[in-house]
Write a protein that holds these residues in place. Structure first.
Motif, mmCIF file in Angstrom:
data_model
loop_
_atom_site.group_PDB
_atom_site.id
_atom_site.type_symbol
_atom_site.label_atom_id
_atom_site.label_comp_id
_atom_site.label_asym_id
_atom_site.label_seq_id
_atom_site.Cartn_x
_atom_site.Cartn_y
_atom_site.Cartn_z
ATOM 1 N N THR A 12 27.684 67.639 -0.581
ATOM 2 C CA THR A 12 27.252 67.469 -1.965
ATOM 3 C C THR A 12 26.438 66.199 -2.113
ATOM 4 N N SER A 40 22.855 68.523 -11.469
ATOM 5 C CA SER A 40 22.437 69.860 -11.908
ATOM 6 C C SER A 40 23.631 70.724 -12.284
ATOM 7 N N CYS A 41 24.750 70.601 -11.563
ATOM 8 C CA CYS A 41 25.943 71.385 -11.896
ATOM 9 C C CYS A 41 26.556 70.938 -13.211
ATOM 10 N N VAL A 89 31.384 72.714 -7.981
ATOM 11 C CA VAL A 89 30.187 72.251 -7.279
ATOM 12 C C VAL A 89 30.198 72.909 -5.909
ATOM 13 N N GLY A 90 29.259 73.848 -5.702
ATOM 14 C CA GLY A 90 29.233 74.597 -4.447
ATOM 15 C C GLY A 90 30.456 75.488 -4.330
ATOM 16 N N ASP A 101 22.070 64.642 -6.761
ATOM 17 C CA ASP A 101 21.220 65.558 -7.532
ATOM 18 C C ASP A 101 21.922 66.892 -7.751
ATOM 19 N N GLU A 102 22.659 67.382 -6.756
ATOM 20 C CA GLU A 102 23.385 68.643 -6.921
ATOM 21 C C GLU A 102 24.502 68.497 -7.946
#
Length: 310
Positions: A192, A199-200, A248-249, A195-196
């Motif tokens: 992770t 966005s989440c 997240v993911g 930025d990810e």
């Protein structure tokens, strides 16, 4: 003298590690202190009973029951359980976040003082609506001017900002803001990125206003996961903490409030900040052990950690 000798001999009888020479010496002293036939005999001192000596058991074979006050507790848990019998227990809950008022922060860029700018704003008829919703005017720790706006007028804060910028022109810069708090997002996997995570959060929290630079301190833990520190507005952080989780993911992450004590980096104490500190200046000391830095310790620290400066 005889009484003290009797006490000494009684102590020898209860002790396990006493040599024969010591016992013989005590007996010899007793023989020397015996009174002669011609001398008047003194009253005999009764033999002192040693507390450690065991009392004789009853002749009928029945053991004496212990008294209630002589019973020893089994453990601290049993004592606490017996003491709290019939008492009502209340569950301790975490501190609840309250909604903070919106604010307009005015920072001067010219030579005009804040008092002169306030007089100009009061005399402007286009700002009469803003004046009716201002709750409090004060200075921040950095010395800039802060105008707290009532909660019912929070939706009009962007309009008030544009009106202030038009009235002040180049005298000051205006920005919106309220109290900001730090949240910890734990349970992130190793792949992770910041930025990810940003966005989440924007996708899963409706109407969340967050900038990519508000996500800071992404660091790795011992179990292979990551934890991030997210800086949010206090009013925005309330729904985030209420939901509590974020996907997240493939990981389900958890949000908690990052509560840290207020620390002064001047005296290295707690409970106040450096602006109001009156204690000894320890700014050139280590944060952990409070030892003063010298040229030798600086060289050793730089040699051990070349990317960090002490």
């Amino acid at each position: 003298m005889n009484g003290k000798i009797n006490i000494l001999l009684s102590a020898f009888e209860t002790q396990r590690h006493v040599t024969r020479e010591t016992k013989g010496l005590g007996t010899a002293v007793t023989e020397v202190q015996k009174p002669s036939k011609k001398a008047p005999q003194k009253a005999q001192v009764p033999k002192v009973q040693v507390p450690n000596a065991q009392a004789p058991k009853p002749s009928n074979g029945e053991e004496k029951a212990p008294r209630p006050n002589e019973s020893k507790p089994g453990s601290y848990a049993s004592v606490a359980k017996n003491a709290s019998t019939g008492a009502e227990w209340t569950k301790v809950k975490p501190t609840r976040l309250c909604k903070k008022p919106e604010a307009l922060i005015v920072k001067k860029t010219g030579e005009a003082s804040y008092a002169e700018m306030l007089r100009k704003l009061r005399s402007d008829p286009s700002l009469s609506e803003l004046g009716s919703h201002v709750r409090k005017i004060r200075r921040t720790q950095k010395g800039v001017l802060l105008l707290e706006v009532e909660g019912k007028a929070s939706e009009s804060v962007p309009k008030f900002k544009s009106d202030l910028e038009a009235a002040l022109n180049d005298l000051a810069s205006v920005r919106t803001g309220a109290q900001r708090i730090a949240l910890s997002c734990s349970g992130l996997d190793e792949a992770t990125t910041a930025d990810e995570l940003h966005s989440c959060m924007v996708a899963q929290f409706q109407g969340l206003q967050i900038n990519p630079e508000d996500i800071r301190g992404l660091r790795r833990m011992r179990d292979g996961t990551q934890i991030a520190s997210v800086l949010l507005n206090a009013n925005v952080a309330i729904p985030v903490l209420k939901q509590g989780t974020l996907i997240v993911g493939w990981s389900r992450c958890r949000f908690t409030q990052d509560v840290r004590p207020t620390r002064c980096y001047r005296c290295l104490g707690y409970g106040h900040r450096s602006a109001t500190c009156k204690d000894t200046d320890r700014a050139d000391c280590c944060l952990r052990c409070a030892a003063r830095w010298t040229e030798t310790t600086r060289r050793v620290a730089l040699r051990a950690r070349p990317t960090e400066r002490p």
